[in-house]
Design an enzyme around this catalytic site. Sequence first.
Site, mmCIF file in Angstrom:
data_model
loop_
_atom_site.group_PDB
_atom_site.id
_atom_site.type_symbol
_atom_site.label_atom_id
_atom_site.label_comp_id
_atom_site.label_asym_id
_atom_site.label_seq_id
_atom_site.Cartn_x
_atom_site.Cartn_y
_atom_site.Cartn_z
ATOM 1 N N ASP A 50 1.242 -0.830 0.038
ATOM 2 C CA ASP A 50 0.103 -0.297 0.248
ATOM 3 C C ASP A 50 1.046 0.738 0.163
ATOM 4 O OD1 ASP A 50 -3.385 0.350 0.878
ATOM 5 O OD2 ASP A 50 -2.204 2.339 0.590
ATOM 6 N N ASP A 87 4.077 2.185 -4.070
ATOM 7 C CA ASP A 87 2.996 3.022 -4.919
ATOM 8 C C ASP A 87 3.122 1.610 -5.882
ATOM 9 O OD1 ASP A 87 0.947 4.206 -7.132
ATOM 10 O OD2 ASP A 87 2.569 5.992 -7.447
ATOM 11 N N TYR A 109 -12.468 4.677 -15.377
ATOM 12 C CA TYR A 109 -12.536 3.612 -13.971
ATOM 13 C C TYR A 109 -13.309 1.995 -14.587
ATOM 14 C CZ TYR A 109 -13.778 1.810 -9.740
ATOM 15 O OH TYR A 109 -14.553 1.688 -8.035
HETATM 16 N N1 NAD Z 1 -16.238 0.110 -0.997
HETATM 17 C C1 NAD Z 1 -17.309 0.168 -2.015
HETATM 18 O O1 NAD Z 1 -18.140 -0.092 -1.644
HETATM 19 C C2 NAD Z 1 -16.745 -0.065 -3.105
HETATM 20 C C3 NAD Z 1 -18.098 0.248 -3.842
HETATM 21 C C4 NAD Z 1 -17.648 -0.268 -6.051
HETATM 22 C C5 NAD Z 1 -15.958 -0.940 -5.899
HETATM 23 N N2 NAD Z 1 -14.972 -1.322 -5.277
HETATM 24 C C6 NAD Z 1 -14.052 -1.163 -5.104
HETATM 25 O O2 NAD Z 1 -13.494 -2.459 -4.558
HETATM 26 C C7 NAD Z 1 -12.014 -1.605 -3.919
HETATM 27 C C8 NAD Z 1 -11.655 -1.931 -2.634
HETATM 28 O O3 NAD Z 1 -12.441 -0.888 -1.810
HETATM 29 P P1 NAD Z 1 -12.528 0.028 -0.657
HETATM 30 O O4 NAD Z 1 -13.576 0.592 0.017
HETATM 31 O O5 NAD Z 1 -11.527 -1.611 0.518
HETATM 32 O O6 NAD Z 1 -11.293 0.794 -1.246
HETATM 33 P P2 NAD Z 1 -10.547 1.210 -0.527
HETATM 34 O O7 NAD Z 1 -10.554 2.933 -0.720
HETATM 35 O O8 NAD Z 1 -10.822 1.194 1.429
HETATM 36 O O9 NAD Z 1 -8.285 0.154 -0.488
HETATM 37 C C9 NAD Z 1 -7.986 0.796 -0.993
HETATM 38 C C10 NAD Z 1 -7.000 0.407 -0.477
HETATM 39 O O10 NAD Z 1 -5.466 0.790 -2.109
HETATM 40 C C11 NAD Z 1 -4.704 1.267 -1.748
HETATM 41 N N3 NAD Z 1 -4.153 2.249 -2.462
HETATM 42 C C12 NAD Z 1 -4.807 3.194 -3.558
HETATM 43 N N4 NAD Z 1 -4.286 3.706 -4.595
HETATM 44 C C13 NAD Z 1 -2.772 2.397 -4.253
HETATM 45 C C14 NAD Z 1 -1.471 2.525 -5.043
HETATM 46 N N5 NAD Z 1 -1.404 3.971 -6.159
HETATM 47 N N6 NAD Z 1 -0.677 2.440 -4.476
HETATM 48 C C15 NAD Z 1 -1.187 1.750 -3.194
HETATM 49 N N7 NAD Z 1 -2.045 2.054 -2.905
HETATM 50 C C16 NAD Z 1 -2.771 2.403 -3.222
HETATM 51 C C17 NAD Z 1 -5.414 2.333 -0.217
HETATM 52 O O11 NAD Z 1 -4.401 3.170 0.616
HETATM 53 C C18 NAD Z 1 -6.268 2.127 -0.335
HETATM 54 O O12 NAD Z 1 -5.483 1.118 1.742
HETATM 55 C C19 NAD Z 1 -11.489 -0.547 -5.122
HETATM 56 O O13 NAD Z 1 -11.057 -1.143 -6.391
HETATM 57 C C20 NAD Z 1 -13.260 0.230 -5.127
HETATM 58 O O14 NAD Z 1 -12.500 1.353 -6.761
HETATM 59 C C21 NAD Z 1 -15.385 -0.777 -3.537
#
Ligand code: NAD
Length: 160
Positions: free
Chosen positions: A32, A55, A147
Amino acid sequence: MATVIVAGGATGIGRACVGLFRERGDNVVLIDHRPEAQAVADESGKGECLFLQRDLADPAVPKEAVALAVERFGGVDTLLITAALMVSSALEDWTNEMWDRTVALNLKMPFFFTQAAAPYLKASANPSIVFTSSTGAIKGHAGMSAYQPPRRPCRGWRVV
Ligand SMILES: NC(=O)c1ccc[n+]([C@@H]2O[C@H](COP(=O)([O-])OP(=O)(O)OC[C@H]3O[C@@H](n4cnc5c(N)ncnc54)[C@H](O)[C@@H]3O)[C@@H](O)[C@H]2O)c1
Protein backbone atom coordinates in the site's frame (compact mmCIF):
# COMPACT_ATOMS: atom_id res chain seq x y z
CA MET A 1 -1.63 -22.20 5.55
CA ALA A 2 -1.33 -20.05 2.43
CA THR A 3 0.86 -17.19 1.26
CA VAL A 4 -1.26 -14.25 0.22
CA ILE A 5 -0.40 -11.01 -1.57
CA VAL A 6 -2.79 -8.16 -0.85
CA ALA A 7 -2.42 -5.11 -3.11
CA GLY A 8 -4.13 -2.31 -1.20
CA GLY A 9 -4.91 -2.99 2.45
CA ALA A 10 -4.40 0.11 4.62
CA THR A 11 -8.18 0.47 4.68
CA GLY A 12 -11.42 -1.10 3.50
CA ILE A 13 -11.85 -4.55 1.98
CA GLY A 14 -8.12 -5.24 1.77
CA ARG A 15 -7.56 -4.37 5.40
CA ALA A 16 -10.41 -6.63 6.55
CA CYS A 17 -9.07 -9.48 4.39
CA VAL A 18 -5.54 -9.14 5.79
CA GLY A 19 -6.98 -9.66 9.29
CA LEU A 20 -9.04 -12.69 8.22
CA PHE A 21 -6.16 -14.31 6.34
CA ARG A 22 -3.83 -13.90 9.29
CA GLU A 23 -6.44 -15.12 11.75
CA ARG A 24 -6.49 -18.49 9.97
CA GLY A 25 -2.68 -18.67 9.85
CA ASP A 26 -1.91 -17.38 6.35
CA ASN A 27 1.19 -15.27 5.74
CA VAL A 28 0.56 -11.98 3.98
CA VAL A 29 2.59 -9.54 1.92
CA LEU A 30 0.68 -6.27 2.07
CA ILE A 31 1.43 -3.48 -0.41
CA ASP A 32 0.00 0.00 0.00
CA HIS A 33 1.20 3.56 -0.49
CA ARG A 34 -0.18 4.75 2.82
CA PRO A 35 2.12 4.47 5.84
CA GLU A 36 -0.91 3.61 8.01
CA ALA A 37 -0.75 0.12 6.54
CA GLN A 38 2.19 -0.55 8.88
CA ALA A 39 -0.29 -0.57 11.78
CA VAL A 40 -2.33 -3.22 9.92
CA ALA A 41 0.81 -5.33 9.49
CA ASP A 42 1.67 -4.86 13.18
CA GLU A 43 -1.68 -6.24 14.38
CA SER A 44 -1.43 -9.65 15.97
CA GLY A 45 -2.35 -12.76 14.03
CA LYS A 46 -1.39 -16.39 13.63
CA GLY A 47 0.22 -15.65 10.28
CA GLU A 48 2.93 -13.09 9.62
CA CYS A 49 2.44 -9.86 7.67
CA LEU A 50 5.15 -7.98 5.79
CA PHE A 51 4.34 -4.44 4.69
CA LEU A 52 5.83 -2.97 1.53
CA GLN A 53 5.10 0.75 1.24
CA ARG A 54 4.90 1.37 -2.48
CA ASP A 55 2.88 3.19 -5.13
CA LEU A 56 1.18 0.32 -6.93
CA ALA A 57 1.08 2.38 -10.14
CA ASP A 58 4.84 1.79 -10.33
CA PRO A 59 5.29 -1.10 -12.82
CA ALA A 60 8.28 -2.45 -10.88
CA VAL A 61 6.19 -3.27 -7.80
CA PRO A 62 4.50 -6.56 -8.82
CA LYS A 63 7.80 -8.36 -9.42
CA GLU A 64 9.27 -6.92 -6.23
CA ALA A 65 6.29 -8.00 -4.11
CA VAL A 66 6.20 -11.50 -5.58
CA ALA A 67 9.95 -11.89 -5.04
CA LEU A 68 9.51 -10.88 -1.41
CA ALA A 69 6.70 -13.41 -0.90
CA VAL A 70 8.79 -16.16 -2.46
CA GLU A 71 11.92 -15.28 -0.49
CA ARG A 72 10.17 -14.99 2.87
CA PHE A 73 7.32 -17.50 2.57
CA GLY A 74 8.32 -19.82 -0.26
CA GLY A 75 5.69 -19.05 -2.90
CA VAL A 76 2.34 -17.42 -3.66
CA ASP A 77 -1.07 -19.10 -3.27
CA THR A 78 -3.45 -16.17 -3.38
CA LEU A 79 -3.41 -12.80 -5.09
CA LEU A 80 -5.94 -10.23 -3.88
CA ILE A 81 -6.06 -6.90 -5.70
CA THR A 82 -8.18 -4.19 -4.08
CA ALA A 83 -6.26 -0.97 -4.82
CA ALA A 84 -7.86 1.22 -7.45
CA LEU A 85 -8.28 4.83 -8.44
CA MET A 86 -11.71 6.31 -9.11
CA VAL A 87 -11.48 9.72 -10.77
CA SER A 88 -14.69 11.53 -11.62
CA SER A 89 -14.52 14.61 -13.77
CA ALA A 90 -16.42 16.59 -16.38
CA LEU A 91 -15.53 15.49 -19.91
CA GLU A 92 -13.71 18.73 -20.73
CA ASP A 93 -11.49 18.51 -17.65
CA TRP A 94 -10.03 15.03 -18.26
CA THR A 95 -6.27 15.05 -18.79
CA ASN A 96 -3.81 12.51 -20.13
CA GLU A 97 -2.31 12.24 -16.67
CA MET A 98 -5.68 11.32 -15.11
CA TRP A 99 -6.21 8.60 -17.75
CA ASP A 100 -2.67 7.27 -17.54
CA ARG A 101 -2.65 7.01 -13.75
CA THR A 102 -6.04 5.28 -13.67
CA VAL A 103 -4.99 2.81 -16.36
CA ALA A 104 -1.64 2.19 -14.64
CA LEU A 105 -3.34 1.27 -11.37
CA ASN A 106 -6.71 -0.22 -12.36
CA LEU A 107 -5.74 -2.08 -15.55
CA LYS A 108 -1.99 -2.63 -15.87
CA MET A 109 -1.20 -3.35 -12.22
CA PRO A 110 -3.60 -6.33 -11.83
CA PHE A 111 -2.39 -7.76 -15.15
CA PHE A 112 1.31 -7.50 -14.33
CA PHE A 113 0.74 -8.76 -10.78
CA THR A 114 -0.93 -11.81 -12.28
CA GLN A 115 1.92 -12.26 -14.74
CA ALA A 116 4.54 -12.03 -11.95
CA ALA A 117 2.66 -14.42 -9.65
CA ALA A 118 1.61 -16.92 -12.33
CA PRO A 119 4.59 -19.33 -12.06
CA TYR A 120 4.03 -19.63 -8.29
CA LEU A 121 0.25 -19.88 -8.55
CA LYS A 122 0.71 -22.73 -11.04
CA ALA A 123 2.90 -24.49 -8.48
CA SER A 124 0.39 -23.96 -5.66
CA ALA A 125 -2.00 -26.74 -4.57
CA ASN A 126 -4.78 -24.19 -4.03
CA PRO A 127 -4.22 -21.11 -6.18
CA SER A 128 -6.59 -18.17 -6.44
CA ILE A 129 -6.71 -14.68 -7.90
CA VAL A 130 -9.31 -12.22 -6.64
CA PHE A 131 -9.85 -8.82 -8.27
CA THR A 132 -12.33 -6.49 -6.59
CA SER A 133 -14.60 -4.77 -9.05
CA SER A 134 -17.44 -2.26 -9.09
CA THR A 135 -21.00 -1.80 -10.21
CA GLY A 136 -19.24 0.36 -12.82
CA ALA A 137 -18.34 -2.96 -14.49
CA ILE A 138 -22.03 -3.48 -15.24
CA LYS A 139 -23.44 0.01 -15.53
CA GLY A 140 -21.58 3.19 -16.49
CA HIS A 141 -21.39 6.17 -14.15
CA ALA A 142 -21.27 9.76 -15.40
CA GLY A 143 -17.85 11.39 -15.20
CA MET A 144 -15.91 8.17 -14.53
CA SER A 145 -14.71 7.54 -18.07
CA ALA A 146 -11.41 5.85 -17.13
CA TYR A 147 -12.85 3.81 -14.24
CA GLN A 148 -15.29 1.71 -16.28
CA PRO A 149 -14.04 -1.77 -17.10
CA PRO A 150 -15.41 -3.62 -20.16
CA ARG A 151 -19.17 -3.83 -19.96
CA ARG A 152 -19.30 -7.59 -20.20
CA PRO A 153 -16.80 -9.96 -18.60
CA CYS A 154 -14.52 -11.68 -21.10
CA ARG A 155 -15.10 -15.36 -21.85
CA GLY A 156 -13.66 -17.46 -19.04
CA TRP A 157 -14.02 -14.74 -16.41
CA ARG A 158 -16.25 -15.44 -13.48
CA VAL A 159 -17.92 -12.53 -11.69
CA VAL A 160 -18.56 -13.32 -8.01
N1 NAD B 1 -16.26 -0.10 -0.94
C1 NAD B 1 -17.17 -0.02 -1.91
O1 NAD B 1 -18.37 0.25 -1.68
C2 NAD B 1 -16.78 -0.31 -3.34
C3 NAD B 1 -17.76 -0.25 -4.33
C4 NAD B 1 -17.40 -0.52 -5.64
C5 NAD B 1 -16.09 -0.84 -5.93
N2 NAD B 1 -15.15 -0.86 -4.97
C6 NAD B 1 -13.80 -1.19 -5.36
O2 NAD B 1 -13.27 -2.17 -4.49
C7 NAD B 1 -11.91 -1.88 -4.19
C8 NAD B 1 -11.67 -1.79 -2.71
O3 NAD B 1 -12.59 -0.91 -2.13
P1 NAD B 1 -12.35 -0.34 -0.69
O4 NAD B 1 -13.63 0.29 -0.26
O5 NAD B 1 -11.73 -1.39 0.17
O6 NAD B 1 -11.31 0.84 -1.01
P2 NAD B 1 -10.27 1.57 -0.06
O7 NAD B 1 -10.04 2.91 -0.67
O8 NAD B 1 -10.71 1.53 1.39
O9 NAD B 1 -8.96 0.66 -0.16
C9 NAD B 1 -8.10 0.73 -1.26
C10 NAD B 1 -6.68 0.59 -0.72
O10 NAD B 1 -5.80 0.71 -1.84
C11 NAD B 1 -4.76 1.60 -1.50
N3 NAD B 1 -4.28 2.25 -2.70
C12 NAD B 1 -4.98 3.06 -3.54
N4 NAD B 1 -4.18 3.53 -4.51
C13 NAD B 1 -2.95 2.99 -4.28
C14 NAD B 1 -1.69 3.12 -4.93
N5 NAD B 1 -1.52 3.88 -6.03
N6 NAD B 1 -0.63 2.45 -4.43
C15 NAD B 1 -0.77 1.69 -3.33
N7 NAD B 1 -1.93 1.54 -2.66
C16 NAD B 1 -3.01 2.19 -3.13
C17 NAD B 1 -5.38 2.61 -0.53
O11 NAD B 1 -4.39 3.25 0.26
C18 NAD B 1 -6.30 1.71 0.28
O12 NAD B 1 -5.64 1.15 1.40
C19 NAD B 1 -11.58 -0.62 -4.97
O13 NAD B 1 -11.01 -1.07 -6.16
C20 NAD B 1 -12.89 0.02 -5.23
O14 NAD B 1 -12.83 0.77 -6.44
C21 NAD B 1 -15.48 -0.61 -3.69
